[in-house]
Design an enzyme around this catalytic site. Structure first.
Site, PDB file in Angstrom:
ATOM      1  CD  GLU B  73     -21.080  77.321  -1.358  1.00 53.42           C
ATOM      2  OE1 GLU B  73     -22.308  77.456  -1.531  1.00 53.42           O
ATOM      3  OE2 GLU B  73     -20.366  76.600  -2.067  1.00 53.42           O
ATOM      4  CG  ASP B  92     -24.765  75.479   0.194  1.00 55.06           C
ATOM      5  OD1 ASP B  92     -24.710  76.516  -0.499  1.00 55.06           O
ATOM      6  OD2 ASP B  92     -24.264  74.409  -0.170  1.00 55.06           O
ATOM      7  CB  ILE B  94     -27.855  77.835  -4.480  1.00 60.45           C
ATOM      8  CG1 ILE B  94     -28.749  79.080  -4.506  1.00 60.45           C
ATOM      9  CG2 ILE B  94     -28.290  76.845  -5.569  1.00 60.45           C
ATOM     10  CD1 ILE B  94     -28.679  79.858  -5.804  1.00 60.45           C
ATOM     11  CG  ASP B  95     -26.044  71.527  -1.413  1.00 60.36           C
ATOM     12  OD1 ASP B  95     -26.508  70.382  -1.441  1.00 60.36           O
ATOM     13  OD2 ASP B  95     -24.818  71.755  -1.359  1.00 60.36           O
ATOM     14  CB  THR B  97     -23.727  75.954  -7.473  1.00 58.89           C
ATOM     15  OG1 THR B  97     -22.665  75.245  -6.849  1.00 58.89           O
ATOM     16  CG2 THR B  97     -24.263  76.986  -6.495  1.00 58.89           C
ATOM     17  CG  ASP B 231     -21.593  71.412   1.038  1.00 56.54           C
ATOM     18  OD1 ASP B 231     -20.351  71.494   1.072  1.00 56.54           O
ATOM     19  OD2 ASP B 231     -22.296  72.052   0.225  1.00 56.54           O
TER      20      ASP B 231
END
Lengths: 292, 295
Positions: B73, B92, B94-95, B97, B231
């Site tokens: 990302e 990703d 940190i999905d 955020t 994602d």
């Protein structure tokens, strides 16, 4: 007579013990099973399970045995127009909050046990056995999550930077400016760039869980219409003991009774004036007035 | 060349639980100064941690699998980054955020691999609730490293019917224009007793977590537009391993690429009969009011 803090704490511990030892295991083991055996309540999406009724019965038996002079109001035994919240100590109970979650196995159903006195919540315990989250509080004795005191971290409370709990609700009739239309329009107002443009909304599918997440500061606010006193009583106590406030969901309703059915829960971790300003900046985005 | 997908899954699980998870958990909610993404709205929050975690992941996978491509990302460049047939990690860090910044306990790391553009490994780890969901093509699904008996779960769930389903929806960060209007109008139709009359919608603010929950049988479907390949890549693989399916959010989009940017993810059914899924998808599409389109 007004119950002392010690008695309230005793009730709190009674709730905790009942939930941990009896009710929690029942809810957890039955969630998401036997999908086809549920009967519909008010309409196709308001679901009642036999277990819901059974659990309420167990709770009522246990509580009335120990506190025979206290009144009892439960979701499953509520009679519209007849059941009233009086000034006397009253248990206000939701055996399974988030029934739709329960039926689907979505891990956000919980049991909500509250005690009200003089029409105000004074004890609240909410237990989600799926995630092992037990929130509890009694008036003057603080709020806890799994026996850790809830300390909401200090930070500004600003509508445009907030995370808000919103739900679809069980009323689904379109047109004629009913509550469904007002809710959908309110959501648009809150989310859109030309409206409040909040950081986001979350939906756990349970009023009690949403209020507890606001109480702990994971969410900034929760706005809902249509829920009942048993959905909010326990969470309300936890919220207040954690420094949060509960006001009405419609504009200008600063003081509301437990059974108002239209709520805006706002977290702590900030000054009381900030909470008031938050409510005042939130309310203009409510499209019309919810009616119950 | 033969790729040992199960071994990659194991590697990614360890990376997620041993290195990435602890950072996410300890840093969640501590970010006071947001790093706004270039050109994005204020609700699309990027933190320095997100970038650091992606760098950590990139270095780890590069060491172990030097010939594989990497798409993350934070390193994505619009118009430049493309998914080829080569084995490609799609990450990703940190999905969720926004959840991360608010300390709402549903941020996770999502680690996926495509081969020939198809998701073949997926690992999703939420350290806040200690939930690790993983799968690799042909090897089924695991929850916290144990094989997940999704067939029993599907059996208990019963039929896949729109007006008996719980749907995951997310408004996303774009809050004006046609896509936003389409989303809001579609939500209304899904809920309305005149159209979808679904049991309810849920939103926990993370696409990856949502797809993991569908795979676990907690939710029936997820409809969204605006998200990216990172994602959905991991969740897509996991969902396929348990009989689920991913199509486009717009009517008629039966076959889509991982970077399609609009998605309808649907759970499996007890006999994995496509008819039930197909009917559900068609009924769902009848509630889509407008058309989602993302560049």
């Amino acid at each position: 007579m007004v119950l002392t803090r010690q008695v309230l704490e005793e009730v709190e511990n009674t709730f905790i013990e009942l939930l941990r030892s009896k009710i929690g295991p029942l809810v957890k083991s039955h969630a998401g099973t036997n999908f086809c055996s549920y009967d519909d309540k008010a309409n196709g999406v308001d679901l009642v399970t036999a277990l819901d009724k059974q659990i309420e019965s167990i709770i009522k038996e246990n509580l009335t045995a120990k506190y025979p002079s206290f009144k009892f109001i439960g979701e499953e035994t509520y009679v519209k127009g007849v059941t009233k919240i009086t000034n006397g100590p009253t248990f206000i109970v939701d055996p399974i909050d988030g029934t739709t979650n329960f039926i689907h196995g979505y891990p956000y159903s919980c049991t909500s046990l509250g005690l009200a006195e003089m029409g105000k919540p004074v004890v609240g315990v909410v237990f989600n056995p799926h995630l092992n989250q037990l929130f509890h509080a009694s008036k003057g004795n603080g709020a806890f999550l799994n026996d850790q005191e809830i300390k909401v971290s200090k930070r500004p409370l600003i509508l445009q930077k907030s995370l808000i709990a919103l739900e679809g609700g069980s009323e689904r009739t379109e047109g004629s400016q009913g509550n469904f239309d007002k809710k959908m329009n309110t959501y648009k107002n809150l989310l859109s760039e030309s409206g409040a443009f909040v950081h986001g909304f979350r939906s756990a599918g349970s009023a009690a869980m949403n209020i507890c997440y606001v109480a702990s500061g994971m969410l900034d606010a929760y706005w809902e219409g249509g829920c009942w006193a048993w959905d909010v009583c326990a969470g309300w106590c936890i919220l207040e003991e954690a420094g949060g406030i509960m006001v009405g969901g419609n504009c200008g309703e600063w003081n509301i009774p437990l059974d108002r059915r239209c709520y805006l829960a706002i977290r702590g971790g900030c000054e009381s004036m900030e909470q008031k300003r938050f409510a005042e900046s939130f309310w203009p985005h409510v499209a019309g007035e919810l009616e119950y | 060349m033969t790729i040992d997908l199960a071994s990659i899954e194991k590697f990614l699980c360890e990376l997620a639980t041993e290195k990435v998870g602890p950072i996410i958990k300890s840093k969640s909610g501590t970010q006071k100064d947001y790093d706004l993404k270039t050109g994005s709205r204020s609700v699309d929050i990027v933190t320095a941690i997100d970038k650091q975690v992606e760098k950590l992941i990139w270095e780890s996978v590069k060491t172990q699998y030097p010939t594989f491509k990497f798409i993350g990302e934070e390193s994505y460049v619009k118009g430049e980054t493309v998914i080829t047939d080569d084995p490609t990690f799609i990450i990703d860090p940190i999905d969720g955020t926004t959840n991360f910044v608010h300390d709402f306990p549903f941020s996770c790391t999502s680690l996926g691999l495509t081969v020939n553009k198809e998701p073949v490994v997926g690992v999703i780890y939420n350290p806040h609730i200690n939930l690790l969901v993983s799968a690799s093509k042909g090897n089924g699904m695991r929850v916290n490293n144990k094989d997940y008996d999704y067939k029993s779960k599907l059996e208990s769930m019963g039929s896949l019917i729109l007006n008996k389903s719980v749907v995951a929806l997310q408004p996303g960060s774009a809050r004006e224009g046609k896509n936003f209007q389409t989303k809001m109008a579609t939500y209304e139709k899904l809920l309305s007793c005149d159209y979808g009359f679904v049991h309810g919608f849920r939103n926990l603010g993370s696409s990856a977590m949502t797809m993991a929950y569908i795979a676990m049988g907690y939710l029936d479907s997820y409809w969204d537009g605006g998200c990216y390949s990172w994602d959905v890549c991991a969740g897509w693989c996991i969902l396929k391993e348990v009989g689920g399916r991913v199509v486009g959010a717009n009517p008629g989009e039966w076959s889509i690429d991982v970077d399609n940017r609009t998605y309808l993810a649907v759970r499996g059914t007890i006999n994995n009969e496509s008819d039930e899924q197909t009917k559900y998808i068609t009924d769902f599409w009848n509630c889509v009011d407008g058309h989602l389109k993302y560049d």
